[in-house]
Write an enzyme that holds these catalytic residues in place. Structure first.
Site, mmCIF file in Angstrom:
data_model
loop_
_atom_site.group_PDB
_atom_site.id
_atom_site.type_symbol
_atom_site.label_atom_id
_atom_site.label_comp_id
_atom_site.label_asym_id
_atom_site.label_seq_id
_atom_site.Cartn_x
_atom_site.Cartn_y
_atom_site.Cartn_z
ATOM 1 N N LYS A 78 0.868 -1.192 0.000
ATOM 2 C CA LYS A 78 0.000 0.000 0.000
ATOM 3 C C LYS A 78 0.897 1.231 0.000
ATOM 4 O O LYS A 78 1.927 1.249 0.700
ATOM 5 C CB LYS A 78 -0.897 -0.039 1.238
ATOM 6 C CG LYS A 78 -1.919 1.075 1.333
ATOM 7 C CD LYS A 78 -2.811 0.888 2.568
ATOM 8 C CE LYS A 78 -3.921 1.933 2.626
ATOM 9 N NZ LYS A 78 -4.836 1.709 3.774
ATOM 10 N N SER A 153 -9.797 1.531 2.634
ATOM 11 C CA SER A 153 -8.900 2.323 1.810
ATOM 12 C C SER A 153 -7.820 1.511 1.095
ATOM 13 O O SER A 153 -7.229 2.012 0.145
ATOM 14 C CB SER A 153 -8.227 3.385 2.671
ATOM 15 O OG SER A 153 -7.411 2.776 3.655
ATOM 16 N N SER A 177 -10.059 -0.907 6.793
ATOM 17 C CA SER A 177 -9.440 -0.741 5.476
ATOM 18 C C SER A 177 -8.670 -1.931 4.924
ATOM 19 O O SER A 177 -8.285 -1.905 3.765
ATOM 20 C CB SER A 177 -8.503 0.460 5.485
ATOM 21 O OG SER A 177 -9.259 1.623 5.327
HETATM 22 N N1 GLN Z 1 -13.373 3.749 5.938
HETATM 23 C C1 GLN Z 1 -12.880 4.186 7.190
HETATM 24 C C2 GLN Z 1 -12.480 5.641 7.077
HETATM 25 O O1 GLN Z 1 -12.774 6.208 6.095
HETATM 26 C C3 GLN Z 1 -11.726 3.333 7.607
HETATM 27 C C4 GLN Z 1 -10.500 3.645 6.860
HETATM 28 C C5 GLN Z 1 -9.321 2.866 7.319
HETATM 29 O O2 GLN Z 1 -9.448 1.805 7.942
HETATM 30 N N2 GLN Z 1 -8.137 3.396 7.021
HETATM 31 O O3 GLN Z 1 -11.911 6.211 7.929
#
Ligand code: GLN
Length: 486
Positions: A78, A153, A177
């Protein structure tokens, strides 16, 4: 089967037997990238030349009898970990040209384990999102249906694994995410216990929630990868001093017949019926194979987790992202009139809408007058949520639930409605608030052919148990043998 669609352990057997070289594997993966990357867009940066050098070094090591946990295995990272000499963008314009002078601990550990890096995978900007649509570098598409999102994400990492553009990948999980994109792309995603994997060199979003984890085709691969990246690191003050077991060997020792809790609130309104049916069928499999299934209740987690998360995560983000000022990192505005204007302009030009929304919200909840009402209260409710999990996990080895309330949605479907987007993490977010390990394993497909994920939530630092429970189901069903027909 092409080499690019095999698992880590299958490839390692071939490497050991001398049937293939690390260079062959990398060539196969890059051929696949050339075929499908134009459709999927899983990567921000490809690292082909450096990968070829790593594969050559792996082959030389193998000739010397030095085979390590990940020797010669192509992995995607990532784009949120620092990799020395390669841009680390976090999916943001503000870091589009940032080249870190050092490796993150996980990157250092993967190098030491012999891994080969294919490239940096796409992600929501600063890991804020659930669809990979907030990336400055464009959207990633779901390999099972190119009109849909891959989740987020860590959507680039998930799509790269699902589309066979790498063998496995690393993601990061602040509120789901890793697990949610894994579910939506039909792969295995593991978020370890907070503190098990060092965050040194991971760009911070919400430091008390962020955790690095693995994205792979099988549970066994997840175990192998976790073993390579876990462990204490004195450069991360929240890193836990624990021995790292041989997770793969532990899988073979598993006892079965677990006591598994099913939180009743995680099957209520908002859960897609097909997703619910697939998850219930998986739960029935555990019952039919000798596990004790208990209904449990997590009322506070179900009711307040999203609200608490968006207070704490945005508060921490507003503080963490203050460092991007156009002076020390990344992009600097060319329009600024003076020093103060330089901060304003660089941030206004460099951050996307979702990041700005969260900085504003986080600054608000930390401001005097609102701190007690919002931030402090959220911290108290967070403790209550953690206590709720501790209580149910006293009598249960793990908990079973859906990972995501729906399968992958259409590109653009939720981009104009932040609250609808935030609700996609309803089952994953409380696990981060409680600091627990959680894994998503494939548990079937919708009638439209979209993958569905089963979430298993474990006890703190019992990744070995969690992986065994996940593997018990995986072995019986073998969903992992299916690949999207791109
Ligand atoms: N979707 C969640 C957010 O927007 C979690 C994102 C994540 O785990 N980095 O914060």
């Amino acid at each position: 089967m092409e080499l690019y669609s095999l698992t880590i352990h299958e490839l390692q057997d071939k490497l050991r037997a001398g049937e293939v070289t690390a260079a062959d594997i990398l060539t196969s993966v890059y051929q696949r990238i050339d075929q499908v990357e134009g459709k999927v867009h899983a990567y921000i940066t490809l690292m082909k030349e450096a990968a070829q050098a790593q594969a050559a070094a792996a082959d030389a090591a193998i000739r010397n009898g030095d085979i390590r946990a990940l020797t010669g295995i192509p992995l995607a990272l990532k784009d949120i970990y620092c990799v020395q000499g390669f841009t680390t963008t976090c999916g943001s314009r503000i870091l589009h040209n940032f080249v870190p002078p050092y490796d993150a601990t996980v990157v250092e550990k993967l190098r030491a384990a012999g891994a080969v890096f294919t490239g940096k995978a796409n992600m929501d900007e600063f890991a804020m999102g659930s669809s990979t649509e907030t990336s400055y570098f464009g959207v990633t598409r779901n390999p099972w249906d190119l009109t849909r999102i891959p989740g987020g994400s860590s959507g680039g990492s998930a799509a790269a694994v699902a589309a066979d553009e790498c063998i496995a990948a690393l993601g990061s999980d602040t509120g789901g995410s890793i697990r949610q994109p894994a579910a939506l792309c039909g792969i295995v995603g593991l978020k370890p216990t907070y503190g098990l994997v060092s965050r040194y060199g991971l760009a911070a979003y919400a430091s008390s929630l962020d955790q690095i984890g693995t994205m792979a085709r099988t549970v066994e691969d997840a175990a192998l990868l976790l073993g390579a990246i876990a462990g204490h690191d004195e450069r991360d003050s929240t890193s836990f001093k624990a021995d790292v077991p041989d997770y793969r060997a532990e899988l073979a020792r598993s006892k079965g017949r677990w006591r598994l809790g099913v939180p009743k609130e995680f099957f209520g309104a908002g859960l897609d019926p097909e997703v619910g049916a697939a998850v219930k069928a998986a739960i029935e499999h555990y019952r039919a194979t000798g596990c004790e299934i208990r209904e449990v209740s997590l009322p506070l987690a179900a009711e307040y987790a999203i609200a608490v998360y968006y207070l704490i995560a945005t508060a921490e983000a507003s503080s963490n992202l203050a460092r991007y000022d156009g002076v020390r990192y990344g992009r600097r505005s060319a329009k600024a009139k003076d020093a103060v204007d330089l901060y304003y302009q660089s941030r206004a030009e460099g951050f996307g809408d979702e990041v700005k929304r969260r900085i504003i919200l986080g600054t608000h909840v930390l401001s005097s007058g609102y701190y007690d009402a919002y931030y402090l209260r959220a911290q108290k409710v967070r403790t209550l949520i953690r206590n709720e999990f501790t209580a149910v996990l006293r009598d249960c080895d793990a908990l079973l639930s859906p990972t995501s309330p729906t399968a992958a949605f259409k590109l653009g479907e939720k981009s104009s409605d932040p609250l609808a987007m935030y609700l996609t993490d309803i089952y994953t977010i409380s696990v981060n608030l409680a600091g627990l390990p959680g894994i998503s394993v494939p548990c079937g497909f919708t009638t439209g052919g979209l993958p569905i994920g089963l979430q298993i939530i474990g006890r703190p630092f019992d990744e070995a148990g969690l992986l065994s429970i996940a593997r018990h189901y995986e072995q019986a069903h073998g969903w992992y043998s299916k690949h999207p027909s791109l």
